[in-house]
Scaffold this motif. Structure first.
Motif, mmCIF file in Angstrom:
data_model
loop_
_atom_site.group_PDB
_atom_site.id
_atom_site.type_symbol
_atom_site.label_atom_id
_atom_site.label_comp_id
_atom_site.label_asym_id
_atom_site.label_seq_id
_atom_site.Cartn_x
_atom_site.Cartn_y
_atom_site.Cartn_z
ATOM 1 N N LEU A 571 -40.484 12.825 -106.999
ATOM 2 C CA LEU A 571 -41.639 13.723 -107.053
ATOM 3 C C LEU A 571 -41.156 15.159 -107.205
ATOM 4 O O LEU A 571 -40.261 15.599 -106.475
ATOM 5 N N PRO A 572 -41.732 15.929 -108.122
ATOM 6 C CA PRO A 572 -41.303 17.316 -108.277
ATOM 7 C C PRO A 572 -41.730 18.146 -107.079
ATOM 8 O O PRO A 572 -42.691 17.814 -106.377
ATOM 9 N N LEU A 573 -41.040 19.248 -106.865
ATOM 10 C CA LEU A 573 -41.403 20.126 -105.761
ATOM 11 C C LEU A 573 -42.712 20.844 -106.079
ATOM 12 O O LEU A 573 -43.566 21.007 -105.206
ATOM 13 N N ALA A 574 -42.877 21.290 -107.338
ATOM 14 C CA ALA A 574 -44.110 21.939 -107.795
ATOM 15 C C ALA A 574 -44.926 20.930 -108.591
ATOM 16 O O ALA A 574 -44.389 20.250 -109.472
ATOM 17 N N ARG A 575 -46.237 20.849 -108.306
ATOM 18 C CA ARG A 575 -47.058 19.777 -108.863
ATOM 19 C C ARG A 575 -48.372 20.338 -109.408
ATOM 20 O O ARG A 575 -48.963 21.233 -108.798
ATOM 21 N N PRO A 576 -48.865 19.796 -110.521
ATOM 22 C CA PRO A 576 -50.167 20.235 -111.029
ATOM 23 C C PRO A 576 -51.288 19.784 -110.107
ATOM 24 O O PRO A 576 -51.120 18.853 -109.304
ATOM 25 N N LEU A 577 -52.436 20.408 -110.233
ATOM 26 C CA LEU A 577 -53.529 20.126 -109.314
ATOM 27 C C LEU A 577 -54.090 18.713 -109.461
ATOM 28 O O LEU A 577 -54.725 18.205 -108.540
ATOM 29 N N ASN A 580 -52.294 13.859 -107.976
ATOM 30 C CA ASN A 580 -52.583 12.664 -107.183
ATOM 31 C C ASN A 580 -53.825 11.920 -107.645
ATOM 32 O O ASN A 580 -54.411 11.147 -106.887
ATOM 33 N N GLY A 581 -54.228 12.134 -108.895
ATOM 34 C CA GLY A 581 -55.347 11.380 -109.444
ATOM 35 C C GLY A 581 -56.692 11.994 -109.171
ATOM 36 O O GLY A 581 -57.720 11.450 -109.589
ATOM 37 N N LYS A 582 -56.723 13.122 -108.486
ATOM 38 C CA LYS A 582 -57.963 13.854 -108.248
ATOM 39 C C LYS A 582 -57.942 15.115 -109.105
ATOM 40 O O LYS A 582 -56.968 15.411 -109.771
ATOM 41 N N ASN A 583 -59.037 15.846 -109.098
ATOM 42 C CA ASN A 583 -59.129 17.094 -109.872
ATOM 43 C C ASN A 583 -58.821 16.835 -111.350
ATOM 44 O O ASN A 583 -58.001 17.519 -111.964
ATOM 45 N N THR A 584 -59.478 15.817 -111.921
ATOM 46 C CA THR A 584 -59.178 15.389 -113.292
ATOM 47 C C THR A 584 -59.984 16.126 -114.344
ATOM 48 O O THR A 584 -59.727 15.955 -115.541
ATOM 49 N N ASP A 585 -60.951 16.916 -113.925
ATOM 50 C CA ASP A 585 -61.736 17.691 -114.885
ATOM 51 C C ASP A 585 -60.832 18.654 -115.649
ATOM 52 O O ASP A 585 -59.846 19.158 -115.120
ATOM 53 N N PRO A 619 -58.593 22.991 -105.480
ATOM 54 C CA PRO A 619 -58.664 21.539 -105.685
ATOM 55 C C PRO A 619 -59.373 20.858 -104.526
ATOM 56 O O PRO A 619 -59.874 21.523 -103.600
ATOM 57 N N ASP A 620 -59.420 19.516 -104.568
ATOM 58 C CA ASP A 620 -60.150 18.754 -103.562
ATOM 59 C C ASP A 620 -59.665 19.089 -102.151
ATOM 60 O O ASP A 620 -58.506 19.413 -101.931
ATOM 61 N N GLY A 621 -60.570 18.994 -101.170
ATOM 62 C CA GLY A 621 -60.231 19.265 -99.783
ATOM 63 C C GLY A 621 -60.739 20.629 -99.336
ATOM 64 O O GLY A 621 -61.478 21.311 -100.037
ATOM 65 N N ALA A 630 -58.564 33.049 -91.177
ATOM 66 C CA ALA A 630 -60.013 33.045 -90.927
ATOM 67 C C ALA A 630 -60.790 32.709 -92.198
ATOM 68 O O ALA A 630 -61.968 32.327 -92.130
ATOM 69 N N LEU A 631 -60.148 32.830 -93.363
ATOM 70 C CA LEU A 631 -60.810 32.561 -94.633
ATOM 71 C C LEU A 631 -60.556 31.119 -95.058
ATOM 72 O O LEU A 631 -59.410 30.671 -95.118
ATOM 73 N N LYS A 632 -61.632 30.415 -95.365
ATOM 74 C CA LYS A 632 -61.528 29.013 -95.765
ATOM 75 C C LYS A 632 -62.324 28.797 -97.046
ATOM 76 O O LYS A 632 -63.336 29.464 -97.284
ATOM 77 N N TYR A 633 -61.866 27.822 -97.857
ATOM 78 C CA TYR A 633 -62.473 27.580 -99.160
ATOM 79 C C TYR A 633 -62.624 26.077 -99.386
ATOM 80 O O TYR A 633 -61.721 25.296 -99.056
ATOM 81 N N LYS A 634 -63.738 25.691 -99.969
ATOM 82 C CA LYS A 634 -64.005 24.292 -100.263
ATOM 83 C C LYS A 634 -63.435 23.906 -101.624
ATOM 84 O O LYS A 634 -63.462 24.691 -102.572
ATOM 85 N N GLY A 635 -62.943 22.681 -101.714
ATOM 86 C CA GLY A 635 -62.466 22.174 -102.986
ATOM 87 C C GLY A 635 -63.562 22.158 -104.030
ATOM 88 O O GLY A 635 -64.729 21.891 -103.723
ATOM 89 N N GLY A 636 -63.205 22.462 -105.275
ATOM 90 C CA GLY A 636 -64.175 22.503 -106.357
ATOM 91 C C GLY A 636 -64.821 23.855 -106.541
ATOM 92 O O GLY A 636 -65.545 24.069 -107.518
#
Length: 791
Positions: A571-577, A580-585, A619-621, A630-636
């Motif tokens: 597995l590469p250290l740097a990975r596209p979004l 893992n089979g998600k974020n396929t758009d 991405p997802d999650g 304190a800042l949080k963001y939803k996937g998508g």
């Protein structure tokens, strides 16, 4: 009719007139010739066709694949029209007349189907598939023009592109080309060829190779539905990089070039005096004199009066030295060696057997013919002698090869266009095999910029070559790193700060810092340039530079675990979004300025001059801002985040455990894995993380099982937080029986009522709560297992 093939059910030759099996492969006679399907595993199938009019052409042993003994467990069913070869994960269907092959997943979903298929007749060999139309393709080695390769005609012929930028059309063809693509449908396609060729991803998927050295074959790799599985199985087939020396994960300084011993020691002294940690220094060609001494492979005594003493001094300071080597030997400064090697027949020749010299950027030269066993032995003897003096690794430059005239015929009978792409692999193999034999317990390190499929198995740290020192040069670096990683090259990095200097604009401190911010989260942090590569040349931003270089060392435990994942699974250290089979758009798959660092960290570098914020697509999650939890963001979702100079937009996945080395160190020899901080970001969903450690020096750590895995599992339930920790593995030299963890639980909204370890409450004074940062901190003297409960 049905028959079984594989390790569990070997079968002697069985035939129905047009179908047979020898227990290793299935043979089907078709109109195109005899088709062989070899199930190397349940997921990997080799397809070959021997035409009836092969005219003496033959299959050479595979260069790309190290997995050669079939152990797939398949069942073969022969009907009147088709032959079906089925494993638990994959079905391969062969039309008995046309020989066309189709591949399906375990649920019968079509993945890839031949059009005209594999045609080994004539001088021009081709393989043609139907383009599924709804899939996106990645990989093909090192490509800088884009990440998603759909619609491209990809040339398979390694090429140097000095001073390139992201809009330069040359970078669709770079230094490491591979006839391999990975589909986001979860499979890979590898052609077993290193000849000059084209891969056309158009209305059909077509591979064209004129007069290759071997009849063509290809491998279908079922990745189980995603790029992660595809990359894992691709590297199972082509080989995986071993664990790196730990120092390669520290900071390395490099320049074109440090001209003498005094300058080299002075650079290290300045870095240390100014408070920078440093683990390595790379010497360009001045170590053997001047440019026209290229190929001498010996220290110039005037510039380097005491190389052994210098190497010993650097080692004592925790600094590793890596010198350059090139595939050429100059006819000016190295004329004596050129004449000697020519007499021995170790340099390249033409079809008549006469010397075939080359014209490099520093003049006329001979070229080492690494296909010649004598050349290989001579080179390794030179490398070995120098390594014995204290050299830590080697830099193989110009290994595309940069200059490779068409009149050359190599010792093995191959022409330049046939041997060109594999030259870098074979050169790397000299050093890899030499190190393995001479230093069987020592991990090797090789900087190499040229090669083809399987290059990673020689412990190569590739880089994206002589990039322009400009914002345009920075722009393509993420997609080069990601595409290379999907091609097996998990350690692809860049010349941090930019190499090729524009004399009109030689330095840019803002660019330097932004490149360094990103470079902190790339596989190798190595500054390199023609001018002022070291961070102390930019005093106006030196505090920022120093902070990020130190941050590199803080992330050592996390990064070393990524190295373990690479060695274990490829597995590469740097990975596209979409790894893992998600974020396929396509909004994700066309994105090339964000990436995952491992599974739990999202990096969004700033790559535009003057920008103090940037848009981030999550991405997802759920994602938590590392710089401001304190800042949080939803996937998508997409958000504009602040990014003043010195702030890298960095986010961690909710539920992540991030191990840190918070003790300030001068180099990796001072790294102490028995004193770590673990930052945990609780989530309502159960999450886990596994931390790896070993002696950090032995090549045999994985094969001997001499390592420790610490698994962390956590979950938030209302205001309560539960963490369990469990160790597996085997004791290794220097292993501490106790690890002193400092836990930082981020996102604890109120002062906890109690903190318990293994059911025993901690005294109030042994843990602290910071209401401003919502962080709970407490120590844990950890041995083999622990249970933590926070209420």
């Amino acid at each position: 009719m049905a028959l079984a093939v594989g390790a569990t059910a070997a079968v002697a030759a069985v035939t129905d007139g047009a179908l047979s099996s020898d227990g290793r492969s299935i043979e089907v006679r078709t109109d195109r010739g005899t088709l062989h399907i070899t199930p190397l595993t349940n997921d990997i199938f080799r397809v070959t066709v021997a035409p009836d009019d092969a005219r003496g052409a033959k299959y050479l042993p595979s260069q790309a694949a190290v997995l050669k003994n079939p152990f797939g467990d398949v069942r073969v069913t022969a009907a009147q029209r088709d032959v079906t070869i089925s494993s638990p994960t994959t079905s391969v269907v062969v039309n008995r007349k046309t020989g066309r092959v189709s591949f399906f997943d375990k649920d019968g979903r079509p993945l890839l189907q031949e059009a005209d298929g594999l045609d080994n007749r004539g001088e021009v060999k081709t393989i043609t598939f139907l383009n599924p139309g709804d899939q996106q393709f990645f990989g093909a080695g090192e490509r800088g023009h884009k990440l998603n390769l759909n619609g491209d005609t990809l040339v398979m012929y390694n090429r140097q592109n000095y001073g390139y930028t992201g809009t330069d059309p040359r970078i669709s063809q770079m230094n490491i080309t591979m006839p391999y693509v990975a589909s986001d449908a979860g499979y890979g396609l590898l052609v077993d060829d290193y000849n000059m060729a084209q891969l056309i991803l158009g209305d059909t998927i077509k591979y064209v190779s004129e007069n290759p050295p071997s009849l063509l074959s290809y491998y279908f790799i079922n990745g189980g539905g995603d790029l992660a599985g595809t990359t894992e199985r691709f590297t199972q087939l082509t080989g995986r990089q071993e664990l790196p020396p730990l120092w390669t994960l520290g900071y390395i300084t490099s320049k074109y070039g440090y001209r003498d011993q005094a300058e080299t020691l002075g650079v290290i002294d300045t870095l240390k005096t100014r408070g920078y940690p440093v683990d390595g220094i790379v010497l360009d060609l001045y170590w053997y004199g001047k440019e026209t001494d290229m190929g001498r492979l010996e220290w110039n005594p005037e510039q380097w009066p005491d190389p052994k003493g210098m190497l010993a001094k650097l080692r004592k300071e925790g600094v590793n030295l890596v010198p350059i080597s090139q595939p050429y030997i100059n006819k000016i400064g190295a004329l004596d060696q050129y004449k000697h090697l020519t007499e021995l027949g170790y340099l390249t020749r033409d079809a008549q057997g006469d010397p075939a010299d080359v014209t490099t950027w520093v003049g006329e030269a001979g070229m080492f013919d690494v296909s010649n066993p004598g050349t290989r032995e001579w080179l390794w003897n030179r490398y070995h002698s120098l390594t014995e003096d204290g050299i830590a690794g080697w830099w193989g430059d110009l290994g595309e090869p940069e200059v490779h005239p068409g009149n050359i015929v190599h010792n093995n009978g191959m022409t330049a266009r046939q041997y060109h792409n594999v030259y870098g692999n074979e050169w790397s193999r000299i050093l890899y095999e030499g190190f393995a034999q001479a230093y069987p317990e020592r991990r090797s390190m090789l900087l190499m910029r040229g090669g083809t499929t399987g290059l990673q198995r020689y412990n190569v740290f590739p880089w994206s070559t002589d990039v322009s020192r400009s914002w345009g040069g920075l722009e393509p670096q993420v997609r080069i790193m990601l595409g290379s990683g999907l091609s097996g090259l998990g350690y692809m990095s860049s010349d941090i700060g930019g190499f090729a200097v524009d004399p009109k604009h030689p330095t840019d401190s803002e660019l330097y810092v932004r490149w360094l911010e990103m470079g902190t989260f790339t596989p190798m942090l190595r500054t390199h340039a023609q001018l002022k590569p070291e961070p102390y040349h930019y005093p106006e931003v030196e505090d920022i530079s120093k902070r990020f270089i130190k941050m590199r060392y803080e992330w050592l435990p996390y990064n070393y675990t990524l190295a373990f994942e690479n060695a274990l699974k490829g597995l590469p250290l740097a990975r596209p979004l979409n790894f893992n089979g998600k974020n396929t758009d396509k909004k994700y798959t066309l994105l090339s300025d964000e990436y995952l660092w491992g599974n739990d960290v999202l990096v969004a570098p700033v790559m535009k001059k003057g920008a103090r914020s940037r848009s981030v697509l999550f991405p997802d999650g759920e994602w938590i801002d590392w710089n401001n939890p304190a800042l949080k963001y939803k996937g998508g979702t997409k958000a504009t985040v602040r990014a003043p100079l010195g702030t890298l937009p960095l986010f961690v996945r909710a539920g992540a455990f991030i191990p840190q080395c918070t003790k300030e160190i001068e180099n990796t020899t001072q790294y102490d894995p028995s004193q770590l901080t673990v930052r945990y970001f609780p989530s309502g969903a159960e999450s886990s993380y596994t931390l790896y450690d070993d002696d950090r020096t032995s090549r045999m750590s994985l094969s001997d099982g001499a390592y420790r895995l610490i698994n962390f599992t956590g979950k938030r339930d209302g205001r309560n937080i539960y963490i369990t920790i469990k160790t597996t593995g085997k004791e290794y030299a220097g292993m501490s029986p106790v690890i002193n963890f400092t836990f930082e639980i981020v996102g604890v909204k109120t002062t906890p009522k109690s903190v318990s370890i293994d059911g025993k409450p901690l005294a109030k004074g042994t843990y602290t709560y910071n209401a401003r940062t919502a962080t709970l901190t407490f120590p844990l003297a950890y041995k083999d297992a622990a249970s933590i409960e926070i209420r």
